[in-house]
Design a protein around this motif. Sequence first.
Motif, mmCIF file in Angstrom:
data_model
loop_
_atom_site.group_PDB
_atom_site.id
_atom_site.type_symbol
_atom_site.label_atom_id
_atom_site.label_comp_id
_atom_site.label_asym_id
_atom_site.label_seq_id
_atom_site.Cartn_x
_atom_site.Cartn_y
_atom_site.Cartn_z
ATOM 1 N N UNK A 18 0.849 -1.182 0.000
ATOM 2 C CA UNK A 18 0.000 0.000 0.000
ATOM 3 C C UNK A 18 0.892 1.242 0.000
ATOM 4 N N UNK A 19 0.412 2.332 -0.607
ATOM 5 C CA UNK A 19 1.181 3.587 -0.616
ATOM 6 C C UNK A 19 1.337 4.157 0.794
ATOM 7 N N UNK A 20 2.191 5.172 0.937
ATOM 8 C CA UNK A 20 2.392 5.798 2.252
ATOM 9 C C UNK A 20 1.115 6.480 2.738
ATOM 10 N N UNK A 21 1.038 6.694 4.048
ATOM 11 C CA UNK A 21 -0.157 7.301 4.648
ATOM 12 C C UNK A 21 -0.035 8.788 4.915
ATOM 13 N N UNK A 24 2.442 13.765 2.320
ATOM 14 C CA UNK A 24 3.262 14.044 1.144
ATOM 15 C C UNK A 24 3.760 12.761 0.486
ATOM 16 N N UNK A 25 4.155 12.869 -0.787
ATOM 17 C CA UNK A 25 4.767 11.711 -1.450
ATOM 18 C C UNK A 25 6.036 11.269 -0.714
ATOM 19 N N UNK A 26 6.328 9.988 -0.817
ATOM 20 C CA UNK A 26 7.508 9.399 -0.195
ATOM 21 C C UNK A 26 8.289 8.673 -1.282
ATOM 22 N N UNK A 27 9.612 8.825 -1.271
ATOM 23 C CA UNK A 27 10.468 8.131 -2.232
ATOM 24 C C UNK A 27 10.548 6.657 -1.839
ATOM 25 N N UNK A 28 10.035 5.790 -2.716
ATOM 26 C CA UNK A 28 10.054 4.355 -2.464
ATOM 27 C C UNK A 28 10.859 3.664 -3.550
ATOM 28 N N UNK A 29 11.543 2.615 -3.160
ATOM 29 C CA UNK A 29 12.422 1.905 -4.081
ATOM 30 C C UNK A 29 11.623 0.988 -5.004
ATOM 31 N N UNK A 99 2.705 9.124 -3.975
ATOM 32 C CA UNK A 99 1.811 9.926 -3.134
ATOM 33 C C UNK A 99 0.927 9.038 -2.259
ATOM 34 N N UNK A 100 0.417 9.601 -1.166
ATOM 35 C CA UNK A 100 -0.570 8.862 -0.383
ATOM 36 C C UNK A 100 -1.859 8.702 -1.204
ATOM 37 N N UNK A 101 -2.659 7.734 -0.862
ATOM 38 C CA UNK A 101 -3.842 7.416 -1.672
ATOM 39 C C UNK A 101 -4.841 8.571 -1.777
ATOM 40 N N UNK A 102 -4.847 9.468 -0.820
ATOM 41 C CA UNK A 102 -5.820 10.571 -0.853
ATOM 42 C C UNK A 102 -5.420 11.699 -1.806
ATOM 43 N N UNK A 103 -4.188 11.702 -2.338
ATOM 44 C CA UNK A 103 -3.752 12.765 -3.263
ATOM 45 C C UNK A 103 -4.209 12.418 -4.667
ATOM 46 N N UNK A 115 -5.229 4.754 -6.892
ATOM 47 C CA UNK A 115 -4.777 3.481 -6.348
ATOM 48 C C UNK A 115 -5.956 2.774 -5.697
ATOM 49 N N UNK A 116 -6.102 1.499 -5.980
ATOM 50 C CA UNK A 116 -6.993 0.640 -5.207
ATOM 51 C C UNK A 116 -6.220 -0.634 -4.911
#
Length: 147
Positions: A18-21, A24-29, A99-103, A115-116
């Motif tokens: 799942x994306x970050x909560x 703001x967006x988070x850099x993920x590998x 980005x978090x799912x709410x963005x 995202x779902x």
Amino acid sequence: MNRPCMESTMTSRAEQWTPPNGPDPVALQAGEWWDAVRVPDTIGERALAFLGGHSGAVIQDTYSTLYWLVTPSAAASWNLRGVHVLTATEGVATYLGVPPTHRLTRPGTYWRVPFTQDWYLTDPWRLYKALVHSTLTESDAAGEGSR
């Protein structure tokens, strides 16, 4: 939106991501849960239209670049003009701002196609066909402009 069933491209491990909560967006590998296919906006807009309801989640950054998430290694061998695959390579980490799912709107990086949990990876074969079509369409348009 009623989405068609995914073909066997999604692994059980990827289903758990799942994306970050945070706000703001988070850099993920890239490469562990998904790879990202980075496409400039001109090609990306055509690909989105071509895919229609068959697109998984899509991230759009502040420069209007689009990113599709696909199963790790599924697009590693792609060689299309303007298309870059963010994946894990030996000794090199590649990151994507997620980005978090709410963005769901600008400003900043957001989910262009939301995202779902059950539908975020795009079928790589469908995406490849859409990108081939979109890059050819862009080449045709550029050729006509120079006449």
